[in-house]
Scaffold this motif. Structure first.
Motif, mmCIF file in Angstrom:
data_model
loop_
_atom_site.group_PDB
_atom_site.id
_atom_site.type_symbol
_atom_site.label_atom_id
_atom_site.label_comp_id
_atom_site.label_asym_id
_atom_site.label_seq_id
_atom_site.Cartn_x
_atom_site.Cartn_y
_atom_site.Cartn_z
ATOM 1 N N VAL A 37 -17.430 32.114 -30.833
ATOM 2 C CA VAL A 37 -18.768 31.606 -31.061
ATOM 3 C C VAL A 37 -18.638 30.380 -31.954
ATOM 4 C CG1 VAL A 37 -21.062 32.135 -31.985
ATOM 5 C CG2 VAL A 37 -19.714 33.939 -30.883
ATOM 6 N N ARG A 38 -19.484 29.379 -31.747
ATOM 7 C CA ARG A 38 -19.393 28.181 -32.573
ATOM 8 C C ARG A 38 -20.752 27.795 -33.138
ATOM 9 N NH1 ARG A 38 -18.096 23.554 -27.937
ATOM 10 N NH2 ARG A 38 -20.203 23.516 -26.980
ATOM 11 N N LYS A 43 -27.169 23.126 -36.263
ATOM 12 C CA LYS A 43 -27.586 23.917 -35.113
ATOM 13 C C LYS A 43 -27.295 25.394 -35.316
ATOM 14 C CE LYS A 43 -27.198 20.318 -31.587
ATOM 15 N NZ LYS A 43 -26.710 20.012 -30.219
ATOM 16 N N GLY A 44 -27.874 26.208 -34.452
ATOM 17 C CA GLY A 44 -27.626 27.629 -34.488
ATOM 18 C C GLY A 44 -26.301 27.986 -33.842
ATOM 19 N N ARG A 45 -25.934 29.227 -33.953
ATOM 20 C CA ARG A 45 -24.690 29.679 -33.354
ATOM 21 C C ARG A 45 -24.796 29.728 -31.838
ATOM 22 N NH1 ARG A 45 -22.254 34.244 -37.571
ATOM 23 N NH2 ARG A 45 -21.714 32.691 -39.164
ATOM 24 N N PRO A 88 -17.049 14.964 -28.563
ATOM 25 C CA PRO A 88 -17.666 14.999 -29.894
ATOM 26 C C PRO A 88 -18.646 16.157 -30.061
ATOM 27 C CG PRO A 88 -17.552 12.752 -29.122
ATOM 28 C CD PRO A 88 -17.120 13.613 -27.973
ATOM 29 N N GLU A 89 -19.342 16.531 -29.010
ATOM 30 C CA GLU A 89 -20.286 17.632 -29.091
ATOM 31 C C GLU A 89 -19.631 19.003 -29.257
ATOM 32 O OE1 GLU A 89 -20.972 15.782 -24.903
ATOM 33 O OE2 GLU A 89 -20.159 15.096 -26.815
ATOM 34 N N ASP A 90 -18.306 19.057 -29.157
ATOM 35 C CA ASP A 90 -17.576 20.290 -29.444
ATOM 36 C C ASP A 90 -17.350 20.483 -30.936
ATOM 37 O OD1 ASP A 90 -17.216 21.069 -26.697
ATOM 38 O OD2 ASP A 90 -15.568 19.624 -26.550
ATOM 39 N N THR A 91 -17.666 19.476 -31.723
ATOM 40 C CA THR A 91 -17.506 19.568 -33.170
ATOM 41 C C THR A 91 -18.343 20.720 -33.712
ATOM 42 O OG1 THR A 91 -17.030 17.217 -33.453
ATOM 43 C CG2 THR A 91 -17.893 18.388 -35.361
ATOM 44 N N ALA A 92 -17.696 21.644 -34.396
ATOM 45 C CA ALA A 92 -18.379 22.836 -34.887
ATOM 46 C C ALA A 92 -17.411 23.684 -35.698
ATOM 47 C CB ALA A 92 -18.919 23.665 -33.717
ATOM 48 N N ASP A 93 -17.969 24.657 -36.384
ATOM 49 C CA ASP A 93 -17.167 25.739 -36.934
ATOM 50 C C ASP A 93 -17.017 26.777 -35.832
ATOM 51 O OD1 ASP A 93 -18.749 25.588 -40.197
ATOM 52 O OD2 ASP A 93 -16.931 24.622 -39.471
#
Length: 124
Positions: A37-38, A43-45, A88-93
């Motif tokens: 999960v990211r 944004k939300g998870r 770039p939109e894959d940037t996340a925790d």
């Protein structure tokens, strides 16, 4: 106790690749479906992918289908996420999580355990 610890995050350029790992302990890893999960900044998870307990069935969010591959090594109690053609939109925790409830087959609706996350930044 149940522990999930992610690793492998970092900074990559668009189009690059990264492999995340999740080391699991405190439970019978091979008996559970597992998920990634990211959460992007602000944004939300967002559920990314899941693999069944045996590792022979996988499911992906449309946003990552064809680019990401989830897998597991039950002998090593480790979950993986191979990420290719990063955007770039894959940037996340990115979090490793253990889903609950329904049988494997689609997007999980709840999770009972989470790792602390690993940061992925895709930027030029």
């Amino acid at each position: 106790e149940v522990q999930l610890v992610e690793s492998g995050g970092g900074l990559v350029q668009p189009g690059g690749s990264l492999r995340l790992s999740c080391a699991a302990s405190g439970f019978t890893f091979s008996s559970y479906d597992m998920s990634w999960v990211r959460q992007a900044p602000g944004k939300g998870r967002e559920w990314v992918s899941s693999v069944n307990s045996g590792g022979d069935r996988t499911v992906y969010a449309d946003s990552v289908k064809g680019r990401f591959t989830i897998s597991r090594d039950n002998g090593k109690n480790t979950l993986y996420l191979q990420m290719n053609s990063l955007k770039p939109e894959d940037t996340a925790d990115y979090y490793c999580a253990r889903p609950t409830g329904r049988a494997f087959g689609g997007r999980p609706t709840s999770y009972d355990y989470w790792g602390p996350g690993t940061q992925v930044t895709v930027s030029s």
